[in-house]
Design an enzyme around this catalytic site. Structure first.
Site, mmCIF file in Angstrom:
data_model
loop_
_atom_site.group_PDB
_atom_site.id
_atom_site.type_symbol
_atom_site.label_atom_id
_atom_site.label_comp_id
_atom_site.label_asym_id
_atom_site.label_seq_id
_atom_site.Cartn_x
_atom_site.Cartn_y
_atom_site.Cartn_z
ATOM 1 N N HIS A 102 0.868 -1.177 0.000
ATOM 2 C CA HIS A 102 0.000 0.000 0.000
ATOM 3 C C HIS A 102 0.906 1.228 0.000
ATOM 4 O O HIS A 102 1.215 1.778 1.052
ATOM 5 C CB HIS A 102 -0.925 0.011 1.221
ATOM 6 N N ASP A 107 -4.903 2.272 1.799
ATOM 7 C CA ASP A 107 -5.274 1.670 3.094
ATOM 8 C C ASP A 107 -5.820 2.760 4.026
ATOM 9 O O ASP A 107 -6.754 2.533 4.792
ATOM 10 C CB ASP A 107 -4.091 0.921 3.731
ATOM 11 N N TYR A 299 -7.037 7.876 -17.755
ATOM 12 C CA TYR A 299 -8.026 8.600 -16.960
ATOM 13 C C TYR A 299 -8.144 10.037 -17.448
ATOM 14 O O TYR A 299 -7.143 10.701 -17.697
ATOM 15 C CB TYR A 299 -7.600 8.624 -15.492
ATOM 16 N N GLU A 369 -0.118 8.161 10.919
ATOM 17 C CA GLU A 369 -1.514 7.705 11.038
ATOM 18 C C GLU A 369 -2.466 8.789 11.556
ATOM 19 O O GLU A 369 -3.680 8.632 11.468
ATOM 20 C CB GLU A 369 -1.583 6.437 11.902
#
Ligand code: NI
Length: 387
Positions: A102, A107, A299, A369
């Site tokens: 990841h 994630d 894209y 985090e």
């Protein structure tokens, strides 16, 4: 309400960190997010949400939650896939899947939406309207968003607007970046197959050398964006691969060039792709060979809606304070498939700062985090206060 959101986030944070580390340990490549989807499904159900797993015959999970008051139907989107990169972060919860990591923060995105699911469940009485959570597969070149929108996602769930978020390493942790209008480039790919005529390297006049043709094409492609497109409208043409020949004394029959094109806006895109084709074909003809040019659409540009971007700005101002809001001055030349939702409904994708940090798509990418709290806070503020 803001205080309740902050308290809720502190309460749920340890669980969300745990989930995020599970995703991080078990990354899955595009369109194969089976275990990830299973965990998403389990957590959503635990948080009291209705779910639609395997939407559009993919690993997509769509979560649905109804507030106690009337209001609009809005969606939040997370991408679930990881990248074919060997992790080198040294983290305790490093990837246990060899060569998969990841490294783009998906994630985080997935965990942020699960956090939002728990938070909205706690505040159901305050919630107006319906919230749809879109956990999509295959953002990293898998056209996941296109698969879902082609299958009728927007209509099936009556989505009125959509919000996305992405980690960003150039912006500091604790800040959020937004942009009105064009945010990312059209990203297309090309493949040019040059056919000459092979022969002995000592007798070039009896051959048609595809390497010589490829060299002329290379230089001429570089001339398109320096001489033919506006310097004020950025264009990138990168030849990232040239393959031809096997021996030092043989002129080969073929040469193959592959690369990427990044443009802003439809007009510039059409022009640049057409010129790549014309230039390659005509130069090959000039030197007696042929060039076959294949363009694969990538894209399209992300174009954020002004009104929905105002909601993001307001949410960040309320939740983090105005000083932590950063306006993105120029669009990025990267690609992002969130654009497919924006072709159907208004929406906006914002960037959660995690800098300073190793860059995205890098084997050492290990964002803080705390960024989870910021994503949960902004999304909850939008859902509960700015519906
Ligand atoms: Ni990404």
């Amino acid at each position: 309400m803001l205080e309740k959101i902050r308290k809720g986030i502190e309460y749920i944070y340890p669980h969300i960190v745990e989930i995020r580390r599970k995703f991080h340990k078990h990354p899955e490549l595009k369109l194969q997010e089976y275990k990830t989807a299973e965990l998403v499904q389990k957590e959503l159900t635990r948080a009291g949400w209705k779910t639609h797993p395997n939407y559009a015959n993919t690993t997509a999970v769509i979560g649905l939650f109804e507030g106690k008051k009337d209001g609009p139907v809005r969606a939040f989107r997370a991408d679930m896939d990881a990248l074919p990169i060997k992790e080198d972060t040294g983290l305790q919860y490093s990837s246990e899947v060899e060569g998969v990591m990841h490294a783009c923060g998906h994630d985080f995105h997935t965990s942020i939406l699960l956090g939002l699911a728990y938070l909205l469940n706690r505040e159901r009485d305050q919630l107006a309207g319906r919230v749809i959570l879109v956990f999509q597969p295959g953002e990293e070149g898998g056209f996941g968003a296109r698969i879902l929108t082609d299958a009728g996602l927007i209509k099936d769930f009556g989505i009125e607007y959509i919000i996305g978020q992405h980690l960003h390493t150039d912006t500091h942790l604790g800040t959020v970046e937004y942009r009105r209008g064009i945010m990312s480039a059209n990203s297309d790919r090309f493949r040019i197959t040059i056919t000459g005529q092979g022969g002995h390297a000592s007798r070039p006049h009896e051959a048609i050398d595809p390497i010589a043709i490829a060299s002329h094409i290379y230089i001429s492609l570089c001339t398109i964006h320096s001489r033919e497109t506006s310097p004020l409208n950025p264009t990138v043409i990168t030849v990232a691969s040239i393959n031809a020949g096997t021996a030092s004394n043989v002129i080969p029959d073929l040469a193959v060039m592959k690369g990427t094109v990044r443009t802003l806006g439809e007009e510039n895109r059409d022009f640049t792709l057409k010129r790549i084709k014309d230039v390659a074909e005509q130069i090959a003809r000039t030197f007696r060979g042929t060039a076959d040019v294949k363009i694969s659409d990538g894209y399209p540009s992300v174009v954020n809606d002004d009104t929905i971007t105002e909601k993001v700005i307001e949410a960040v101002s309320l939740y983090l304070g105005r000083k932590n809001l950063v306006e993105m001055k120029q669009p990025s030349m990267g690609g992002e498939d969130f654009s497919y939702y924006l072709k159907k409904v208004p929406g906006s994708i914002y960037r959660i700062g995690v800098g300073p940090s190793s860059s995205l798509h890098c084997s050492k990418f290990a964002p803080n985090e705390e960024a989870l709290k910021i994503g949960m806070g902004i999304n909850s503020t939008i859902a509960l206060l700015l519906s």
